[in-house]
Structures are given as structure tokens and as C-alpha cells.
Design a protein around this motif. Structure first.
Motif, PDB file in Angstrom:
ATOM      1  N   ARG A 101       0.935  -0.480   5.943  1.00 39.84           N
ATOM      2  CA  ARG A 101      -0.428  -0.927   5.629  1.00 39.84           C
ATOM      3  C   ARG A 101      -1.427   0.211   5.533  1.00 39.84           C
ATOM      4  O   ARG A 101      -2.526   0.028   5.025  1.00 39.84           O
ATOM      5  N   ASN A 102      -1.073   1.376   6.091  1.00 44.19           N
ATOM      6  CA  ASN A 102      -2.093   2.409   6.262  1.00 44.19           C
ATOM      7  C   ASN A 102      -1.590   3.799   5.848  1.00 44.19           C
ATOM      8  O   ASN A 102      -1.374   4.653   6.709  1.00 44.19           O
ATOM      9  N   LYS A 119       0.805  -1.223   0.000  1.00 43.71           N
ATOM     10  CA  LYS A 119       0.000   0.000   0.000  1.00 43.71           C
ATOM     11  C   LYS A 119       0.841   1.278   0.000  1.00 43.71           C
ATOM     12  O   LYS A 119       0.680   2.138  -0.860  1.00 43.71           O
ATOM     13  N   LYS A 173      -5.139   9.048   3.784  1.00 39.52           N
ATOM     14  CA  LYS A 173      -6.184   9.049   2.748  1.00 39.52           C
ATOM     15  C   LYS A 173      -5.914  10.101   1.680  1.00 39.52           C
ATOM     16  O   LYS A 173      -6.137   9.884   0.499  1.00 39.52           O
ATOM     17  N   GLN A 185       2.301   6.202   9.232  1.00 38.21           N
ATOM     18  CA  GLN A 185       1.360   5.234   9.801  1.00 38.21           C
ATOM     19  C   GLN A 185       1.679   3.795   9.381  1.00 38.21           C
ATOM     20  O   GLN A 185       0.855   2.896   9.533  1.00 38.21           O
TER      21      GLN A 185
END
Length: 153
Positions: free
Chosen positions: A106-107, A69, A110, A103
Motif C-alpha cells: 500500500r505504501n 500501488k 515517494k 513498506q
């Protein structure tokens, strides 16, 4: 045996709609070619320019494996900068990299607000004479933000 004779009038009645469709398609393709030619003859962009953009990373890394990601987010920022500024050479600032990786893998965030600056390459032997620098712009909220030209003073 002689082949079946079809009168010319019947021919035009039967095949006129087909002919019109074919001509319309041909004219559309001619227009597309003209547009492509015009796109090649665009006016020169101003060399040095800076703009603030909001990049929606969530939609660009959606349906990506967890471990890919954040690396994908970095690649998408580069791709966005290439498309927006028209340079192949894109350099991402350390602040942007830290913000995206803050973060974890994985994150990713946005959204991210970035300043894209088109600058001259100092290297004389570089392939491209311009490069794009991506810098982080800290904002409290992303609501209502639009692309803005920034004075490089």
C-alpha cells in the motif's frame, strides 16, 4: 434562374482571413512532418552508458487502488527506464525491488534514486542487442539531485 453572382473582389475580402488560417495550419503540419522525419534520422546513441536518475514514484502511483500501488510503482520504474534509455528490455535489480516493496503493497516510497545502465545483451538470439539494468543508488536526501552521467569503470 441564374445563381447569385458574387464578384471575385468580394470573394477575396470575405474569405482572405479563412484562407490565411488554412495556409498557416497547412504550413504548421508540414513543419511537424519535417520534425518527425528529422527525429527518425537521429544520431546513434552511445551504446553503453550509465546515468543516475531520481524517479518520483508518488506522482506516478497517485490515485491508484491500495493493492495495486507497489506493483504499479514497479511497472512505472520499467516504463521510465524504457523511455530514458530507449530499450524495450528492462531488468530491475533485486535491491530496487526490495526497496520498493519494503513498506508493503500500500505504501511504496515517494522517490527512488536509480542507476540506469544500458548494456549489451549476451544472448545472440535475443530480439534486442541492448538491455537496461536498473540498480538502486542509496542517498540520504533527494534534495538538489539531478540526472548525472556515471563513468562505467
Amino acid at each position: 434562374e441564374r445563381p447569385y453572382y458574387r464578384p471575385p473582389l468580394l470573394d477575396t475580402i470575405l474569405f482572405a482571413p479563412y484562407q490565411q488560417r488554412r495556409n498557416r495550419r497547412f504550413n504548421q503540419s508540414k513543419k511537424l512532418l519535417q520534425l518527425e522525419k528529422m527525429a527518425g534520422e537521429r544520431k546513434a546513441k552511445p551504446d553503453l552508458v550509465s546515468r543516475d536518475y531520481t524517479i518520483h514514484l508518488a506522482k506516478r502511483v497517485h490515485k491508484t487502488t491500495f493493492k495495486a500501488k507497489t506493483p504499479r510503482a514497479i511497472k512505472q520504474i520499467k516504463k521510465f527506464a524504457q523511455d530514458a534509455m530507449g530499450t524495450k528490455d528492462v531488468r530491475i535489480g533485486t535491491d530496487v525491488n526490495k526497496y520498493v516493496w519494503a513498506q508493503g503493497v500500500r505504501n511504496p516510497p515517494k522517490r527512488i534514486r536509480v542507476r540506469l545502465s544500458r548494456k549489451r545483451n549476451e544472448d545472440e538470439d535475443a530480439e534486442e542487442k541492448l538491455y537496461t539494468l536498473v540498480q538502486l543508488v542509496e542517498v540520504s536526501t533527494f534534495k538538489g539531485l539531478q540526472t548525472e552521467n556515471v563513468d562505467s569503470a
